[in-house]
Design an enzyme around this catalytic site. Structure first.
Site, mmCIF file in Angstrom:
data_model
loop_
_atom_site.group_PDB
_atom_site.id
_atom_site.type_symbol
_atom_site.label_atom_id
_atom_site.label_comp_id
_atom_site.label_asym_id
_atom_site.label_seq_id
_atom_site.Cartn_x
_atom_site.Cartn_y
_atom_site.Cartn_z
ATOM 1 N N HIS A 52 0.882 -1.168 0.000
ATOM 2 C CA HIS A 52 0.000 0.000 0.000
ATOM 3 C C HIS A 52 0.922 1.221 0.000
ATOM 4 O O HIS A 52 2.080 1.133 0.438
ATOM 5 C CB HIS A 52 -0.878 0.025 1.250
ATOM 6 C CG HIS A 52 -1.859 -1.108 1.301
ATOM 7 N ND1 HIS A 52 -1.812 -2.080 2.266
ATOM 8 C CD2 HIS A 52 -2.901 -1.413 0.494
ATOM 9 C CE1 HIS A 52 -2.795 -2.953 2.049
ATOM 10 N NE2 HIS A 52 -3.464 -2.576 0.977
ATOM 11 N N ASP A 55 2.339 1.657 3.334
ATOM 12 C CA ASP A 55 3.310 0.639 3.755
ATOM 13 C C ASP A 55 4.690 1.090 3.266
ATOM 14 O O ASP A 55 5.695 0.904 3.947
ATOM 15 C CB ASP A 55 3.055 -0.727 3.081
ATOM 16 C CG ASP A 55 1.776 -1.412 3.529
ATOM 17 O OD1 ASP A 55 1.461 -1.369 4.722
ATOM 18 O OD2 ASP A 55 1.099 -2.004 2.656
HETATM 19 C C1 GLO Z 1 -9.317 -6.894 0.383
HETATM 20 C C2 GLO Z 1 -8.338 -6.801 -0.688
HETATM 21 C C3 GLO Z 1 -7.048 -6.158 -0.237
HETATM 22 C C4 GLO Z 1 -6.248 -5.673 -1.416
HETATM 23 C C5 GLO Z 1 -5.039 -4.881 -0.993
HETATM 24 C C6 GLO Z 1 -4.254 -4.355 -2.187
HETATM 25 O O1 GLO Z 1 -10.321 -7.567 0.309
HETATM 26 O O2 GLO Z 1 -8.122 -8.061 -1.237
HETATM 27 O O3 GLO Z 1 -6.291 -7.039 0.553
HETATM 28 O O4 GLO Z 1 -5.859 -6.741 -2.210
HETATM 29 O O5 GLO Z 1 -5.440 -3.853 -0.190
HETATM 30 O O6 GLO Z 1 -4.897 -3.293 -2.754
#
Ligand code: GLO
Ligand code: MG
Length: 347
Positions: A52, A55
């Site tokens: 993210h 992150d």
């Molecule tokens: C939630 C999502 C989440 C995304 C992550 C990347 O249901 O799967 O984990 O994949 O935030 O954008």
């Protein structure tokens, strides 16, 4: 199990290790510093880190563009030092109180301006970390009640977002990660069909594709391998989030193959049929440890999922193709089904 990844590259995100919050009870696992999480990647045979924006650059709000660049470059050197690469950057609007009602589709223009600005920052972070991919998981871009937003306008705003990012950086590619619900009752862009339609409406469809997550397809009542096939047919499968989901309930993010091994086999089968490994795109995992699992640094769910994926690669590659052809030609699908199941069971 050997360390041979059979031509595939694997990634996961730091949120897949140890976030032990439970909405209905006490925390079951301690939180871990990012550096400690990073140490697990190579040991488990993973090369890619999914990020993210916050992150990659914690507390990014309030940083100047120069500070943002510097911090992102610092994170890039940390990755270099570990022999890892960044797969993608995703804007995490939902952790900010402004994003409570969605950011890109918020009714409040000030919130939308903030959200669009975050998407541009994401592009800057991505480039500083040597990836071209931005993932849009549209967490709160939907509603709890249909009357709360104008859905036509909301979809137009998502198109405007995609075009804004494409315009802002001429090399960035966008992978839309569809999901039909949770945290919202209904989310906009619930399936890969919606995502690719948005791609087609955009100013540069070549740079807009999809990331398909197993659990999200199941939550939409669809077959994950067919969702992948649709994106592959269009040349637009930019990544995957393999995991598993036991029917229509909360988003479980179980280990790959743990709920439906046959569906997992078919996801591997479609990726093999498309020679996905040759594209060098990642097999991303988005898998949580079980809510009840204790431990200071729990990684078994990631290791197990990769091993299950690789075992299924062997199964797909060793299925008798002549027998498959004969049974398809004879339209004997009962025999074909039994041949597949016997092969998976090894009997
Ligand atoms: C939630 C999502 C989440 C995304 C992550 C990347 O249901 O799967 O984990 O994949 O935030 O954008
Ligand atoms: Mg995901």
């Amino acid at each position: 199990m050997s360390n041979d990844n059979k031509g595939y590259r694997f990634s996961f995100g730091p949120w897949n290790i140890n976030e032990g919050n439970d909405p209905f009870g006490p925390t079951v696992r301690p939180t871990l510093p990012f550096a400690k999480k990073l140490g697990s990647y190579k040991a488990l045979g993973f090369e890619g880190v999914q990020f993210h924006d916050d992150d990659a650059v914690p507390e990014l709000e309030g940083l100047s563009p120069e500070q943002l660049q510097t911090k992102a470059a610092e994170m890039k050197s940390v990755l270099d030092g570990e022999g890892l690469v960044c797969e993608f950057i995703a804007p995490r609007l939902w952790e900010d109180e402004r994003g409570i009602d969605g950011g890109f589709t918020a009714n409040d223009p000030k919130v939308r301006a903030w959200a669009f600005d975050r998407a541009k920052k994401c592009a800057d972070i991505a480039r500083a970390m040597d990836t071209k991919m931005i993932v849009l998981w549209l967490a709160r871009e939907g509603t709890y009640i249909r009357e709360a937003k104008d859905a036509i306008v909301a979809n137009q705003r998502l198109l405007e977002l995609v075009n804004t990012i494409l315009d802002y950086d001429s090399e960035i590619e966008i992978a839309i990660e569809p999901k039909p619900n949770e945290p919202m009752d209904h989310a906009y862009i619930p399936t890969i069909g919606h995502a690719l339609a948005l791609s087609g409406m955009s100013s540069d469809p070549k740079r807009v594709g999809g990331l398909i997550e197993t659990a999200h397809a199941v939550l939409a009542g669809l077959d994950p391998s067919d969702e992948m096939a649709f994106a592959l047919a269009a040349g637009k499968l930019l990544s995957v989030h393999l995991n598993d989901q036991n029917g229509l309930k909360f988003d479980q993010d179980k280990s790959f193959g743990a709920a439906n091994l046959r569906a997992a086999y078919n996801q591997v089968r479609v990726l093999e049929a498309a020679n996905y490994a040759d594209t060098k795109r990642f097999i991303g995992l988005d898998i949580k440890a079980m809510r009840t699992q204790k431990g200071d640094c729990v990684t078994a769910h990631l290791e197990n999922s990769k091993n299950i994926f690789l075992a299924l690669v062997d199964k797909v590659r060793s299925f008798d193709k002549n027998l498959e052809k004969q049974l398809i030609d004879a339209r004997d699908y009962e025999a074909l089904e039994m041949a597949v199941i016997s092969h998976i069971l090894g009997v």
